[in-house]
Design a protein around this motif. Structure first.
Motif, PDB file in Angstrom:
ATOM      1  N   ALA A  67      92.117  63.102  24.754  1.00 59.99           N
ATOM      2  CA  ALA A  67      90.939  62.145  25.375  1.00 59.99           C
ATOM      3  C   ALA A  67      89.863  62.880  26.242  1.00 59.99           C
ATOM      4  N   LEU A  68      90.299  63.912  26.842  1.00 62.34           N
ATOM      5  CA  LEU A  68      89.244  64.385  27.979  1.00 62.34           C
ATOM      6  C   LEU A  68      88.414  65.393  27.012  1.00 62.34           C
ATOM      7  N   ILE A  69      88.923  66.005  26.172  1.00 61.09           N
ATOM      8  CA  ILE A  69      88.087  66.944  25.342  1.00 61.09           C
ATOM      9  C   ILE A  69      87.151  65.963  24.191  1.00 61.09           C
ATOM     10  N   PHE A  70      87.782  64.982  23.756  1.00 63.06           N
ATOM     11  CA  PHE A  70      86.905  64.093  22.904  1.00 63.06           C
ATOM     12  C   PHE A  70      85.772  63.276  23.896  1.00 63.06           C
ATOM     13  N   ALA A  71      86.203  63.005  24.939  1.00 60.41           N
ATOM     14  CA  ALA A  71      85.229  62.287  25.829  1.00 60.41           C
ATOM     15  C   ALA A  71      83.867  63.246  26.315  1.00 60.41           C
ATOM     16  N   CYS A  72      84.476  64.425  26.627  1.00 59.94           N
ATOM     17  CA  CYS A  72      83.518  65.420  26.821  1.00 59.94           C
ATOM     18  C   CYS A  72      82.445  65.978  25.848  1.00 59.94           C
ATOM     19  N   VAL A  73      83.123  66.401  24.681  1.00 58.57           N
ATOM     20  CA  VAL A  73      82.390  66.912  23.666  1.00 58.57           C
ATOM     21  C   VAL A  73      81.317  65.710  22.723  1.00 58.57           C
ATOM     22  N   PHE A  95      75.604  58.564  18.805  1.00 59.82           N
ATOM     23  CA  PHE A  95      75.851  57.706  19.959  1.00 59.82           C
ATOM     24  C   PHE A  95      76.644  56.465  19.276  1.00 59.82           C
ATOM     25  N   ILE A  96      76.645  56.165  18.129  1.00 63.00           N
ATOM     26  CA  ILE A  96      77.846  55.209  17.745  1.00 63.00           C
ATOM     27  C   ILE A  96      79.092  55.805  17.740  1.00 63.00           C
ATOM     28  N   ILE A  97      79.113  57.188  17.455  1.00 64.29           N
ATOM     29  CA  ILE A  97      80.341  57.977  17.292  1.00 64.29           C
ATOM     30  C   ILE A  97      80.964  58.002  18.535  1.00 64.29           C
ATOM     31  N   ASN A  98      80.133  58.443  19.469  1.00 62.08           N
ATOM     32  CA  ASN A  98      80.527  58.509  20.776  1.00 62.08           C
ATOM     33  C   ASN A  98      80.906  57.130  21.679  1.00 62.08           C
ATOM     34  N   ILE A  99      80.155  55.976  21.423  1.00 61.49           N
ATOM     35  CA  ILE A  99      80.585  54.955  21.974  1.00 61.49           C
ATOM     36  C   ILE A  99      82.120  54.135  21.532  1.00 61.49           C
ATOM     37  N   LEU A 100      81.790  54.127  20.334  1.00 63.06           N
ATOM     38  CA  LEU A 100      83.176  53.577  19.707  1.00 63.06           C
ATOM     39  C   LEU A 100      84.263  54.302  19.894  1.00 63.06           C
ATOM     40  N   GLY A 101      84.271  55.680  19.627  1.00 60.35           N
ATOM     41  CA  GLY A 101      85.312  56.740  19.894  1.00 60.35           C
ATOM     42  C   GLY A 101      86.025  56.221  21.362  1.00 60.35           C
ATOM     43  N   ASN A 102      85.007  56.533  22.282  1.00 65.87           N
ATOM     44  CA  ASN A 102      85.480  56.293  23.747  1.00 65.87           C
ATOM     45  C   ASN A 102      85.651  55.018  23.946  1.00 65.87           C
ATOM     46  N   ILE A 103      85.359  53.965  23.509  1.00 60.86           N
ATOM     47  CA  ILE A 103      85.984  52.691  23.792  1.00 60.86           C
ATOM     48  C   ILE A 103      87.316  52.440  23.139  1.00 60.86           C
ATOM     49  N   SER A 104      87.439  53.151  21.897  1.00 60.33           N
ATOM     50  CA  SER A 104      88.744  52.955  21.297  1.00 60.33           C
ATOM     51  C   SER A 104      90.018  53.913  22.396  1.00 60.33           C
ATOM     52  N   LEU A 105      89.308  54.977  22.637  1.00 58.51           N
ATOM     53  CA  LEU A 105      90.338  55.727  23.668  1.00 58.51           C
ATOM     54  C   LEU A 105      90.674  55.114  24.818  1.00 58.51           C
ATOM     55  N   ILE A 106      89.735  54.194  25.586  1.00 61.45           N
ATOM     56  CA  ILE A 106      89.655  53.576  26.740  1.00 61.45           C
ATOM     57  C   ILE A 106      91.082  52.681  26.520  1.00 61.45           C
ATOM     58  N   PHE A 107      90.876  51.915  25.287  1.00 63.97           N
ATOM     59  CA  PHE A 107      91.948  50.899  25.210  1.00 63.97           C
ATOM     60  C   PHE A 107      93.129  51.604  24.878  1.00 63.97           C
ATOM     61  N   TYR A 108      93.398  52.710  24.250  1.00 64.34           N
ATOM     62  CA  TYR A 108      94.349  53.548  24.134  1.00 64.34           C
ATOM     63  C   TYR A 108      95.179  54.097  25.583  1.00 64.34           C
ATOM     64  N   LEU A 109      94.326  54.586  26.279  1.00 65.50           N
ATOM     65  CA  LEU A 109      94.684  55.095  27.562  1.00 65.50           C
ATOM     66  C   LEU A 109      95.136  53.879  28.382  1.00 65.50           C
ATOM     67  N   LEU A 110      94.588  52.587  28.625  1.00 65.65           N
ATOM     68  CA  LEU A 110      94.940  51.494  29.221  1.00 65.65           C
ATOM     69  C   LEU A 110      96.160  50.949  28.654  1.00 65.65           C
ATOM     70  N   MET A 111      96.645  51.071  27.470  1.00 68.72           N
ATOM     71  CA  MET A 111      97.978  50.579  27.004  1.00 68.72           C
ATOM     72  C   MET A 111      99.187  51.619  27.143  1.00 68.72           C
ATOM     73  N   SER A 112      98.899  52.834  27.256  1.00 69.67           N
ATOM     74  CA  SER A 112      99.781  53.810  27.459  1.00 69.67           C
ATOM     75  C   SER A 112     100.285  54.038  28.897  1.00 69.67           C
TER      76      SER A 112
END
Length: 112
Positions: A67-73, A95-112
Protein backbone atom coordinates in the motif's frame (compact mmCIF):
# COMPACT_ATOMS: atom_id res chain seq x y z
CA UNK A 1 -15.85 -9.75 -53.03
CA UNK A 2 -15.19 -7.83 -49.81
CA UNK A 3 -13.61 -4.42 -50.13
CA UNK A 4 -11.42 -2.71 -47.57
CA UNK A 5 -14.14 -0.10 -47.12
CA UNK A 6 -16.51 -2.70 -45.68
CA UNK A 7 -13.84 -4.13 -43.38
CA UNK A 8 -12.92 -0.71 -42.03
CA UNK A 9 -16.54 0.16 -41.35
CA UNK A 10 -17.07 -3.12 -39.47
CA UNK A 11 -13.96 -2.56 -37.34
CA UNK A 12 -15.05 0.95 -36.43
CA UNK A 13 -18.50 -0.21 -35.38
CA UNK A 14 -17.03 -3.01 -33.22
CA UNK A 15 -14.57 -0.67 -31.51
CA UNK A 16 -17.21 1.95 -30.76
CA UNK A 17 -19.64 -0.55 -29.26
CA UNK A 18 -17.08 -2.26 -27.02
CA UNK A 19 -15.85 0.91 -25.28
CA UNK A 20 -18.72 2.04 -23.02
CA UNK A 21 -17.29 3.62 -19.87
CA UNK A 22 -13.89 4.39 -21.39
CA UNK A 23 -15.46 6.31 -24.28
CA UNK A 24 -17.63 8.27 -21.86
CA UNK A 25 -14.62 9.20 -19.70
CA UNK A 26 -12.57 10.19 -22.75
CA UNK A 27 -15.47 12.36 -23.95
CA UNK A 28 -15.61 14.15 -20.59
CA UNK A 29 -11.82 14.60 -20.64
CA UNK A 30 -12.04 16.18 -24.11
CA UNK A 31 -14.75 18.56 -22.86
CA UNK A 32 -12.60 19.64 -19.91
CA UNK A 33 -9.42 20.08 -21.91
CA UNK A 34 -10.07 23.80 -22.26
CA UNK A 35 -9.44 24.25 -18.53
CA UNK A 36 -6.56 21.78 -18.36
CA UNK A 37 -4.19 23.90 -16.26
CA UNK A 38 -6.71 24.64 -13.52
CA UNK A 39 -7.99 21.07 -13.48
CA UNK A 40 -4.41 19.74 -13.30
CA UNK A 41 -3.70 21.90 -10.24
CA UNK A 42 -6.84 20.63 -8.51
CA UNK A 43 -5.96 17.03 -9.43
CA UNK A 44 -2.44 17.42 -8.01
CA UNK A 45 -3.88 18.68 -4.72
CA UNK A 46 -6.63 16.08 -4.39
CA UNK A 47 -4.47 13.17 -5.62
CA UNK A 48 -1.66 14.01 -3.20
CA UNK A 49 -4.12 14.38 -0.32
CA UNK A 50 -5.72 10.97 -0.92
CA UNK A 51 -2.32 9.30 -1.41
CA UNK A 52 -1.03 10.79 1.84
CA UNK A 53 -4.00 9.32 3.72
CA UNK A 54 -3.23 5.93 2.16
CA UNK A 55 0.45 6.25 3.12
CA UNK A 56 -0.44 7.23 6.70
CA UNK A 57 -2.75 4.24 7.06
CA UNK A 58 -0.11 1.95 5.50
CA UNK A 59 2.44 2.76 8.19
CA UNK A 60 -0.04 2.78 11.09
CA UNK A 61 0.81 -0.20 13.27
CA UNK A 62 2.22 -2.96 11.08
CA UNK A 63 3.65 -1.55 7.84
CA UNK A 64 1.80 -2.58 4.68
CA UNK A 65 4.59 -2.20 2.16
CA UNK A 66 2.44 -2.77 -0.95
CA UNK A 67 0.00 0.00 0.00
CA UNK A 68 2.85 2.39 0.82
CA UNK A 69 4.65 1.73 -2.47
CA UNK A 70 1.42 1.99 -4.49
CA UNK A 71 0.47 5.29 -2.85
CA UNK A 72 3.88 6.83 -3.46
CA UNK A 73 4.34 5.60 -7.02
CA UNK A 74 0.87 6.54 -8.27
CA UNK A 75 0.81 9.95 -6.57
CA UNK A 76 4.29 10.98 -7.65
CA UNK A 77 3.81 9.53 -11.14
CA UNK A 78 0.58 11.44 -11.67
CA UNK A 79 2.13 14.62 -10.26
CA UNK A 80 5.13 14.23 -12.55
CA UNK A 81 2.83 13.79 -15.55
CA UNK A 82 0.99 17.01 -14.67
CA UNK A 83 4.12 19.04 -13.91
CA UNK A 84 5.86 17.90 -17.10
CA UNK A 85 2.82 19.13 -19.07
CA UNK A 86 1.92 15.86 -20.72
CA UNK A 87 -1.26 15.80 -22.85
CA UNK A 88 -4.36 16.35 -20.71
CA UNK A 89 -5.73 12.90 -21.49
CA UNK A 90 -2.63 11.24 -19.99
CA UNK A 91 -2.80 13.49 -16.92
CA UNK A 92 -6.48 12.76 -16.36
CA UNK A 93 -6.06 8.98 -16.68
CA UNK A 94 -3.01 9.03 -14.37
CA UNK A 95 -5.07 10.77 -11.71
CA UNK A 96 -8.07 8.50 -12.24
CA UNK A 97 -5.84 5.48 -11.56
CA UNK A 98 -4.20 7.29 -8.63
CA UNK A 99 -7.42 8.37 -6.95
CA UNK A 100 -9.44 5.18 -7.49
CA UNK A 101 -6.54 2.93 -6.49
CA UNK A 102 -5.78 4.89 -3.34
CA UNK A 103 -9.44 5.10 -2.29
CA UNK A 104 -9.66 1.32 -2.68
CA UNK A 105 -6.55 0.90 -0.55
CA UNK A 106 -7.95 3.24 2.12
CA UNK A 107 -11.04 1.04 2.45
CA UNK A 108 -8.85 -2.08 2.53
CA UNK A 109 -6.54 -0.64 5.19
CA UNK A 110 -9.45 0.53 7.33
CA UNK A 111 -11.06 -2.93 7.20
CA UNK A 112 -7.90 -4.83 8.12
Amino acid sequence: MVTTENLTAEKTIQKTNSMGITAYINKKIAEGERNSIGVSIILITVGSMIASITAALAVNGEVNLFALIFACVTAMGANAAAISQRPFKIIAWAFIINILGNISLIFYLLMS
